[in-house]
Scaffold this active site. Structure first.
Site, PDB file in Angstrom:
ATOM      1  N   GLY A  12       0.820  -1.220   0.000  1.00 17.49           N
ATOM      2  CA  GLY A  12       0.000   0.000   0.000  1.00 17.49           C
ATOM      3  C   GLY A  12       0.844   1.257   0.000  1.00 17.49           C
ATOM      4  N   CYS A 130      -3.064  11.285  10.030  1.00 19.41           N
ATOM      5  CA  CYS A 130      -2.030  12.087   9.350  1.00 19.41           C
ATOM      6  C   CYS A 130      -2.170  13.587   9.614  1.00 19.41           C
ATOM      7  CB  CYS A 130      -2.049  11.797   7.856  1.00 19.41           C
ATOM      8  SG  CYS A 130      -3.681  11.526   7.184  1.00 19.41           S
ATOM      9  N   ARG A 235     -10.935  17.254   1.131  1.00 18.68           N
ATOM     10  CA  ARG A 235     -10.073  16.518   0.188  1.00 18.68           C
ATOM     11  C   ARG A 235      -9.824  17.404  -1.031  1.00 18.68           C
ATOM     12  NH1 ARG A 235      -7.467  12.410   1.883  1.00 18.68           N
ATOM     13  NH2 ARG A 235      -9.275  11.174   2.453  1.00 18.68           N
ATOM     14  N   HIS A 242      -0.421  17.038   2.873  1.00 20.94           N
ATOM     15  CA  HIS A 242      -1.608  17.650   3.475  1.00 20.94           C
ATOM     16  C   HIS A 242      -1.254  19.083   3.907  1.00 20.94           C
ATOM     17  CE1 HIS A 242      -3.562  13.887   3.330  1.00 20.94           C
ATOM     18  NE2 HIS A 242      -3.735  13.618   4.605  1.00 20.94           N
ATOM     19  N   ASN A 315       1.967  13.580   4.025  1.00 22.22           N
ATOM     20  CA  ASN A 315       1.082  12.741   4.860  1.00 22.22           C
ATOM     21  C   ASN A 315       1.532  11.288   4.916  1.00 22.22           C
ATOM     22  OD1 ASN A 315       0.056  13.264   2.032  1.00 22.22           O
ATOM     23  ND2 ASN A 315      -1.114  11.424   2.510  1.00 22.22           N
TER      24      ASN A 315
HETATM   25  N1  LIG Z   1      -2.311   7.326   3.517  1.00 28.89           N
HETATM   26  C1  LIG Z   1      -2.135   8.071   4.594  1.00 28.89           C
HETATM   27  O1  LIG Z   1      -1.793   9.268   4.527  1.00 28.89           O
HETATM   28  C2  LIG Z   1      -2.312   7.489   5.932  1.00 28.89           C
HETATM   29  C3  LIG Z   1      -1.866   8.209   7.019  1.00 28.89           C
HETATM   30  C4  LIG Z   1      -2.038   7.677   8.288  1.00 28.89           C
HETATM   31  C5  LIG Z   1      -2.623   6.443   8.416  1.00 28.89           C
HETATM   32  N2  LIG Z   1      -3.055   5.751   7.318  1.00 28.89           N
HETATM   33  C6  LIG Z   1      -3.668   4.450   7.529  1.00 28.89           C
HETATM   34  O2  LIG Z   1      -2.797   3.426   7.072  1.00 28.89           O
HETATM   35  C7  LIG Z   1      -3.572   2.324   6.580  1.00 28.89           C
HETATM   36  C8  LIG Z   1      -3.151   2.004   5.149  1.00 28.89           C
HETATM   37  O3  LIG Z   1      -3.316   3.143   4.326  1.00 28.89           O
HETATM   38  P1  LIG Z   1      -2.764   3.173   2.830  1.00 28.89           P
HETATM   39  O4  LIG Z   1      -2.948   4.577   2.410  1.00 28.89           O
HETATM   40  O5  LIG Z   1      -1.410   2.560   2.721  1.00 28.89           O
HETATM   41  O6  LIG Z   1      -3.827   2.213   2.073  1.00 28.89           O
HETATM   42  P2  LIG Z   1      -3.660   1.389   0.715  1.00 28.89           P
HETATM   43  O7  LIG Z   1      -2.714   2.073  -0.203  1.00 28.89           O
HETATM   44  O8  LIG Z   1      -5.039   1.120   0.256  1.00 28.89           O
HETATM   45  O9  LIG Z   1      -2.979   0.001   1.171  1.00 28.89           O
HETATM   46  C9  LIG Z   1      -3.633  -0.929   2.004  1.00 28.89           C
HETATM   47  C10 LIG Z   1      -2.684  -2.075   2.329  1.00 28.89           C
HETATM   48  O10 LIG Z   1      -3.349  -2.957   3.235  1.00 28.89           O
HETATM   49  C11 LIG Z   1      -3.264  -4.290   2.708  1.00 28.89           C
HETATM   50  N3  LIG Z   1      -4.417  -5.093   3.104  1.00 28.89           N
HETATM   51  C12 LIG Z   1      -5.723  -4.851   2.854  1.00 28.89           C
HETATM   52  N4  LIG Z   1      -6.493  -5.859   3.342  1.00 28.89           N
HETATM   53  C13 LIG Z   1      -5.634  -6.748   3.907  1.00 28.89           C
HETATM   54  C14 LIG Z   1      -5.802  -8.003   4.559  1.00 28.89           C
HETATM   55  N5  LIG Z   1      -7.008  -8.543   4.734  1.00 28.89           N
HETATM   56  N6  LIG Z   1      -4.685  -8.641   5.002  1.00 28.89           N
HETATM   57  C15 LIG Z   1      -3.469  -8.119   4.827  1.00 28.89           C
HETATM   58  N7  LIG Z   1      -3.241  -6.943   4.207  1.00 28.89           N
HETATM   59  C16 LIG Z   1      -4.312  -6.263   3.744  1.00 28.89           C
HETATM   60  C17 LIG Z   1      -3.232  -4.082   1.216  1.00 28.89           C
HETATM   61  O11 LIG Z   1      -2.747  -5.231   0.610  1.00 28.89           O
HETATM   62  P3  LIG Z   1      -3.203  -5.669  -0.894  1.00 28.89           P
HETATM   63  O12 LIG Z   1      -2.355  -4.838  -1.818  1.00 28.89           O
HETATM   64  O13 LIG Z   1      -2.869  -7.112  -0.899  1.00 28.89           O
HETATM   65  O14 LIG Z   1      -4.657  -5.373  -0.994  1.00 28.89           O
HETATM   66  C18 LIG Z   1      -2.276  -2.896   1.116  1.00 28.89           C
HETATM   67  O15 LIG Z   1      -0.949  -3.350   1.263  1.00 28.89           O
HETATM   68  C19 LIG Z   1      -5.027   2.757   6.748  1.00 28.89           C
HETATM   69  O16 LIG Z   1      -5.489   2.270   7.997  1.00 28.89           O
HETATM   70  C20 LIG Z   1      -4.955   4.262   6.779  1.00 28.89           C
HETATM   71  O17 LIG Z   1      -6.042   4.827   7.477  1.00 28.89           O
HETATM   72  C21 LIG Z   1      -2.893   6.242   6.084  1.00 28.89           C
END
Ligand SMILES: NC(=O)c1ccc[n+]([C@@H]2O[C@H](COP(=O)([O-])OP(=O)(O)OC[C@H]3O[C@@H](n4cnc5c(N)ncnc54)[C@H](OP(=O)(O)O)[C@@H]3O)[C@@H](O)[C@H]2O)c1
Length: 344
Positions: A12, A130, A235, A242, A315
Site C-alpha cells: 500500500g 495524518c 479533500r 496535506h 502525509n
Molecule cells: N495514507 C495516509 O496518509 C495514511 C496516514 C495515516 C494512516 N493511514 C492508515 O494506514 C492504513 C493504510 O493506508 P494506505 O494509504 O497505505 O492504504 P492502501 O494504499 O489502500 O494500502 C492498504 C494495504 O493494506 C493491505 N491489506 C488490505 N487488506 C488486507 C488483509 N485482509 N490482510 C493483509 N493486508 C491487507 C493491502 O494489501 P493488498 O495490496 O494485498 O490489498 C495494502 O498493502 C489505513 O489504515 C490508513 O487509514 C494512512
C-alpha cells in the site's frame, strides 16, 4: 544481531513508504518481511536496493518477529494486532483501530514520547491520523510557550491519504477530463479532479465527520485535554502532502516573531516564512520530505492573543510511515525492546 521487522500492508501507499523510511534511516533490522493480503502473494516491493517478495498475513507466525508495523486498515488491525501482540511482537499501527483505547499509547515522538511506557499492556502502539500528527508537531512547542486555548483548523488533504485507490482515481479522472472520457467516482463521493470535497470519513450525528472528530480527540489525548479544537476536513486534488490553515487562540500573549523563533528550534519543524511571492511551502514541495513546514505566521488581531499559520507536511511520511519508524526508534533508544534472536 538486529531486529526482525514485519511490514503489514507493504503493497500500500503507507507500507511502501514505510520500507523506504526504514532503509533511509538505517533502521537496525536484520530481516524485513513484507506482508499483505492474499491478492498480493509474491508481489515485489522495494527495500533500498533489495526486492522483497510479499507474503500473506493470514497465519503468518510472528513468534520470532520483534516489531510489526501495520498499515492495512482498521478492520485488519482489530483482528490481527492483539494476536500479534500476544506473540510478543510489538505492533505499531497506522489505522484508527486502537488510537482511543486507554491501554494503547498514541504517540508522536516530538509531542508525548514519555507516554510510550504503557505500550506493554497490549503490545500495541497507535500512530495518529495524518492531519493530527503534523498539526501537533507545531502546536506542542507553542502550547509550552503560551498555553493554547482553542484551535480552528481547515485541512486541504491529498488523495494519497485515501490509499492507492484514491491516487488512481485522481489520475484516472484527470486523464478522462482531458480526453473527454466518461468520469466515474468510486473512492470519493464526488469527482475529485479539478474539484474539492468537504467530506472525509463518515458523517457523525452532530454533523462533523469522523476525520474532524479524530483531530479533536487525538489532540486531547496526546497534547492536552483542555484544548478545544474544531476542524473542517477537505479533500483536494493533490497527490501527496496535506496542508492546514490554522488559527490558534492562546492564554498568554505571543507574537508572530516569537512563534517563528520557537518553531525554528522545535524538533521536526521547518519555518519557511518570507512575506513575498513564493515565500511559503506548498504540498508539492513537501512530498518526500520529513519536515513539517510552517509558513504565513501572522498575528490575529480579532482576538486578544492569536496566531494564524499554514502548516504543510508529507502525509505518507510524518503523517504515517516516518512517525511509525520514529516510534520504533524510540522503543530502541529507551531500551524497551531488544532483538528476540539475541536473547535466544
Ligand atoms: N495514507 C495516509 O496518509 C495514511 C496516514 C495515516 C494512516 N493511514 C492508515 O494506514 C492504513 C493504510 O493506508 P494506505 O494509504 O497505505 O492504504 P492502501 O494504499 O489502500 O494500502 C492498504 C494495504 O493494506 C493491505 N491489506 C488490505 N487488506 C488486507 C488483509 N485482509 N490482510 C493483509 N493486508 C491487507 C493491502 O494489501 P493488498 O495490496 O494485498 O490489498 C495494502 O498493502 C489505513 O489504515 C490508513 O487509514 C494512512
Amino acid at each position: 544481531m538486529g531486529f526482525k521487522v514485519a511490514v503489514v500492508g507493504a503493497t500500500g501507499n503507507v507500507g511502501r513508504e514505510m520500507l523506504n523510511v526504514l532503509e533511509e534511516r538505517g533502521f537496525p533490522a536484520d530481516e524485513v518481511v513484507a506482508l499483505a493480503s492474499r491478492r498480493s502473494l509474491g508481489t515485489e516491493v522495494s527495500y533500498g536496493d533489495r526486492t522483497l517478495k510479499t507474503k500473506v498475513l493470514d497465519n503468518y507466525d510472528f513468534s520470532d518477529t520483534d516489531l510489526c508495523i501495520m498499515s492495512a486498515g482498521a478492520n485488519v488491525s482489530r483482528e490481527w494486532s492483539p494476536k500479534i501482540g500476544r506473540q510478543g511482537c510489538v505492533v505499531i499501527d497506522n489505522s484508527s483501530a486502537w488510537r482511543y483505547d486507554p491501554d494503547v499509547p498514541l504517540i508522536v515522538p516530538e509531542v508525548n514520547a514519555d507516554a510510550i511506557a504503557g505500550f506493554s499492556r497490549k503490545n500495541i502502539i497507535a500512530n495518529p491520523n495524518c492531519s493530527t500528527a503534523q498539526l501537533l508537531v507545531v502546536l506542542k512547542p507553542l502550547h509550552e510557550a503560551a498555553t493554547i486555548k482553542r484551535v480552528v483548523v481547515a485541512t486541504y488533504q491529498s488523495v494519497s491519504g485515501a490509499g492507492k485507490e484514491g491516487m488512481d482515481e485522481l489520475f484516472e479522472q484527470t486523464r478522462a477530463v482531458f480526453v473527454a472520457d466518461p468520469i466515474s467516482a468510486k473512492k470519493f463521493t464526488k469527482r475529485i479532479a479539478f474539484n474539492v470535497i468537504p467530506h472525509i470519513d463518515a458523517f457523525m450525528e452532530d454533523g462533523f465527520t469522523k476525520e474532524e472528530w479524530k483531530m479533536m480527540a487525538e489532540t486531547k489525548k496526546m497534547l492536552d485535554p483542555k484544548i478545544k479544537l474544531t476542524a473542517t476536513c477537505v479533500r483536494v486534488p493533490v497527490f501527496i502532502g496535506h496542508s492546514e490553515a490554522v488559527n490558534i487562540e492562546f492564554e498568554k500573549p505571543i507574537s508572530a516573531d516569537e512563534a517563528r523563533d520557537i518553531l525554528r528550534e522545535a524538533p521536526g519543524c521547518l519555518v519557511v516564512d518570507k512575506r513575498e511571492d513564493g515565500g511559503y511551502i506548498t504540498p508539492l514541495e513537501s512530498a518526500g520530505e520529513d519536515a513539517t513546514y510552517i509558513s504565513r505566521i501572522r498575528e490575529d488581531s480579532t482576538i486578544d492573543s492569536g496566531l494564524s499559520m499554514w502548516i504543510v507536511s508529507d502525509n505518507l511520511r510524518k503523517g504515517a510511515a516516518l512517525n511509525a519508524v520514529q516510534i520504533a526508534e524510540l522503543l530502541i533508544e529507551r531500551g524497551l525492546i531488544t532483538p528476540k534472536r539475541k536473547a535466544a
